[in-house]
Design a protein around this motif. Structure first.
Motif, PDB file in Angstrom:
ATOM      1  N   UNK A 231       1.371  -1.289  -0.101  1.00 17.07           N
ATOM      2  CA  UNK A 231       0.057   0.528  -0.158  1.00 17.07           C
ATOM      3  C   UNK A 231       0.714   1.321   0.361  1.00 17.07           C
ATOM      4  N   UNK A 232       2.133   1.676   1.078  1.00 15.51           N
ATOM      5  CA  UNK A 232       3.176   2.485   0.878  1.00 15.51           C
ATOM      6  C   UNK A 232       3.673   2.869  -0.533  1.00 15.51           C
ATOM      7  N   UNK A 233       3.761   2.065  -1.059  1.00 18.32           N
ATOM      8  CA  UNK A 233       4.958   2.077  -2.505  1.00 18.32           C
ATOM      9  C   UNK A 233       3.342   2.554  -3.363  1.00 18.32           C
ATOM     10  N   UNK A 234       2.260   1.815  -3.613  1.00 15.42           N
ATOM     11  CA  UNK A 234       1.647   1.935  -4.486  1.00 15.42           C
ATOM     12  C   UNK A 234       0.743   3.446  -4.394  1.00 15.42           C
ATOM     13  N   UNK A 235       0.301   3.996  -2.979  1.00 17.22           N
ATOM     14  CA  UNK A 235      -0.076   5.306  -3.079  1.00 17.22           C
ATOM     15  C   UNK A 235       0.827   6.389  -2.454  1.00 17.22           C
ATOM     16  N   UNK A 236       1.840   5.946  -2.408  1.00 16.62           N
ATOM     17  CA  UNK A 236       2.678   7.249  -1.888  1.00 16.62           C
ATOM     18  C   UNK A 236       2.057   7.559  -0.884  1.00 16.62           C
ATOM     19  N   UNK A 237       1.991   6.644   0.080  1.00 20.21           N
ATOM     20  CA  UNK A 237       2.251   7.070   1.359  1.00 20.21           C
ATOM     21  C   UNK A 237       3.041   6.041   2.080  1.00 20.21           C
ATOM     22  N   UNK A 238       3.595   6.894   3.217  1.00 19.30           N
ATOM     23  CA  UNK A 238       4.357   6.793   4.383  1.00 19.30           C
ATOM     24  C   UNK A 238       4.190   5.519   4.762  1.00 19.30           C
ATOM     25  N   UNK A 239       5.339   4.177   5.465  1.00 17.25           N
ATOM     26  CA  UNK A 239       5.028   3.245   6.270  1.00 17.25           C
ATOM     27  C   UNK A 239       5.093   3.216   7.774  1.00 17.25           C
ATOM     28  N   UNK A 240       5.824   2.230   8.147  1.00 17.48           N
ATOM     29  CA  UNK A 240       5.957   2.902   9.558  1.00 17.48           C
ATOM     30  C   UNK A 240       6.586   3.885  10.131  1.00 17.48           C
ATOM     31  N   UNK A 241       6.982   3.824  11.077  1.00 18.72           N
ATOM     32  CA  UNK A 241       8.771   4.954  11.145  1.00 18.72           C
ATOM     33  C   UNK A 241       9.183   5.230  11.161  1.00 18.72           C
ATOM     34  N   UNK A 242      10.079   5.391  10.453  1.00 13.66           N
ATOM     35  CA  UNK A 242      10.508   6.210  10.673  1.00 13.66           C
ATOM     36  C   UNK A 242       9.925   7.233   9.340  1.00 13.66           C
ATOM     37  N   UNK A 243       9.319   5.860   8.757  1.00 12.46           N
ATOM     38  CA  UNK A 243       8.644   6.514   7.351  1.00 12.46           C
ATOM     39  C   UNK A 243       9.029   6.190   5.861  1.00 12.46           C
ATOM     40  N   UNK A 244      11.334   5.891   6.021  1.00 12.51           N
ATOM     41  CA  UNK A 244      11.644   5.555   4.683  1.00 12.51           C
ATOM     42  C   UNK A 244      10.982   6.566   3.668  1.00 12.51           C
ATOM     43  N   UNK A 245      11.832   7.084   3.581  1.00  9.06           N
ATOM     44  CA  UNK A 245      11.236   8.318   2.356  1.00  9.06           C
ATOM     45  C   UNK A 245      11.911   7.687   0.963  1.00  9.06           C
ATOM     46  N   UNK A 246      12.975   7.312   0.967  1.00  7.68           N
ATOM     47  CA  UNK A 246      13.589   7.369  -0.658  1.00  7.68           C
ATOM     48  C   UNK A 246      13.453   6.513  -1.190  1.00  7.68           C
ATOM     49  N   UNK A 247      13.229   4.985  -0.241  1.00  7.16           N
ATOM     50  CA  UNK A 247      12.995   3.941  -0.581  1.00  7.16           C
ATOM     51  C   UNK A 247      11.631   3.713  -0.979  1.00  7.16           C
ATOM     52  N   UNK A 248      10.672   4.503   0.105  1.00  9.21           N
ATOM     53  CA  UNK A 248       8.681   4.588  -0.745  1.00  9.21           C
ATOM     54  C   UNK A 248       8.249   5.609  -1.634  1.00  9.21           C
ATOM     55  N   UNK A 249       9.435   6.854  -1.829  1.00  3.17           N
ATOM     56  CA  UNK A 249       9.112   7.688  -3.423  1.00  3.17           C
ATOM     57  C   UNK A 249       9.081   6.465  -4.476  1.00  3.17           C
ATOM     58  N   UNK A 250      10.953   6.772  -4.433  1.00  2.70           N
ATOM     59  CA  UNK A 250      11.388   5.029  -5.325  1.00  2.70           C
ATOM     60  C   UNK A 250      10.732   3.901  -6.000  1.00  2.70           C
ATOM     61  N   UNK A 251      10.017   3.531  -4.924  1.00  7.89           N
ATOM     62  CA  UNK A 251       9.510   2.046  -4.623  1.00  7.89           C
ATOM     63  C   UNK A 251       8.191   2.672  -5.291  1.00  7.89           C
ATOM     64  N   UNK A 252       7.625   4.302  -5.802  1.00  8.97           N
ATOM     65  CA  UNK A 252       6.301   4.219  -6.279  1.00  8.97           C
ATOM     66  C   UNK A 252       6.143   4.356  -7.106  1.00  8.97           C
ATOM     67  N   UNK A 253       7.648   5.702  -7.434  1.00 10.15           N
ATOM     68  CA  UNK A 253       8.139   5.198  -9.011  1.00 10.15           C
ATOM     69  C   UNK A 253       8.079   4.734 -10.053  1.00 10.15           C
ATOM     70  N   UNK A 254       8.431   3.240  -9.763  1.00  7.35           N
ATOM     71  CA  UNK A 254       9.505   1.457 -10.276  1.00  7.35           C
ATOM     72  C   UNK A 254       7.485   1.281 -10.407  1.00  7.35           C
ATOM     73  N   UNK A 255       6.998   1.535  -9.566  1.00  8.09           N
ATOM     74  CA  UNK A 255       5.240   1.085  -9.151  1.00  8.09           C
ATOM     75  C   UNK A 255       4.366   1.343 -10.233  1.00  8.09           C
ATOM     76  N   UNK A 256       4.031   2.844 -10.637  1.00  7.45           N
ATOM     77  CA  UNK A 256       3.450   3.670 -11.604  1.00  7.45           C
ATOM     78  C   UNK A 256       4.020   3.176 -12.847  1.00  7.45           C
ATOM     79  N   UNK A 257       5.348   3.458 -13.148  1.00  7.89           N
ATOM     80  CA  UNK A 257       6.700   3.309 -14.121  1.00  7.89           C
ATOM     81  C   UNK A 257       6.282   1.654 -15.041  1.00  7.89           C
ATOM     82  N   UNK A 258       6.018   1.072 -14.177  1.00  8.36           N
ATOM     83  CA  UNK A 258       6.404  -0.504 -14.442  1.00  8.36           C
ATOM     84  C   UNK A 258       4.860  -1.007 -14.503  1.00  8.36           C
ATOM     85  N   UNK A 259       3.889  -0.929 -14.315  1.00  5.41           N
ATOM     86  CA  UNK A 259       2.963  -1.546 -13.742  1.00  5.41           C
ATOM     87  C   UNK A 259       2.219  -2.358 -14.964  1.00  5.41           C
TER      88      UNK A 259
END
Length: 210
Positions: free
Chosen positions: A1-29
């Motif tokens: 959910x975090x990567x697909x919706x660009x929402x933060x995961x559990x603390x402290x949010x893992x911003x770089x991983x999540x934002x790059x994961x969002x870009x990965x998912x929406x670029x390749x899906x």
């Protein structure tokens, strides 16, 4: 959910991983939907970092054991099939990206030991900053890494310009935490259980991961 919706995961949010994961998912899906379902596309993001990690591990072992590529290849293959590495290489977790960051710091350190270029130290500082914006436990590598560098070249402490540049580069990736604050302000329902007087109060508590 975090990567697909660009929402933060559990603390402290893992911003770089999540934002790059969002870009990965929406670029390749859509590109990969003929062969992979959405969950598999998300999992491939971890597999991508796992493959890069193994390539780096092979390069490191080859530096430690020059002209002995069979040993380097065996060591890499052995690590590839260890339980936890394999498990996290096929699930949507940030651990393989953290392995990549850690190995990248080691590779840069070995390369700096040979070449003694300040640019490599600056790259190490930047990668350390990305560790702080991903999985903070990877920073445990910093004390022995700094000790190694100072033992090799104690004069670095007198190079104020280099230290200033390294500090700035280390802090630069931390600005990615603005993403956590902004998304928390946009979606208070994502913050978890508890009450906070302001978004800033929640954000500061979220970063401490109590």
């Amino acid at each position: 959910y975090a990567q697909a919706e660009a929402r933060f995961a559990n603390a402290p949010g893992y911003p770089i991983y999540t934002m790059l994961g969002w870009a990965w998912f929406h670029s390749l899906r859509y590109l990969l939907r003929w062969v992979f379902n959405p969950i598999q596309v998300l999992s491939l993001y971890s597999t991508f970092w796992a493959i890069l990690s193994l390539l780096l591990l092979y390069a490191i072992l080859l530096r430690l054991f020059p002209q002995n590529w069979p040993l380097a290849l065996w060591g890499t293959a052995f690590y590839a099939v260890t339980y936890f590495f394999w498990y996290y290489a096929v699930t949507t977790e940030q651990y393989t990206s953290a392995v990549f960051q850690t190995l990248l710091l080691l590779w840069l350190a070995l390369k700096w030991e040979e070449e003694r270029k300040n640019s490599l130290l600056l790259w190490m500082a930047f990668v350390a900053g990305t560790c702080a914006a991903n999985l903070v436990t990877t920073l445990l590598i910093l004390p022995p890494l700094i000790l190694f560098i100072l033992q090799e070249d104690p004069t670095i402490l007198r190079n104020r310009s280099l230290l200033l540049k390294a500090s700035a580069l280390a802090l630069l990736p931390l600005f990615s935490y603005a993403y956590v604050y902004i998304r928390g302000a946009q979606h208070p329902e994502w913050r978890g259980q508890g009450e906070w007087p302001s978004t800033l109060a929640w954000f500061l508590e979220f970063l401490t991961a109590p």
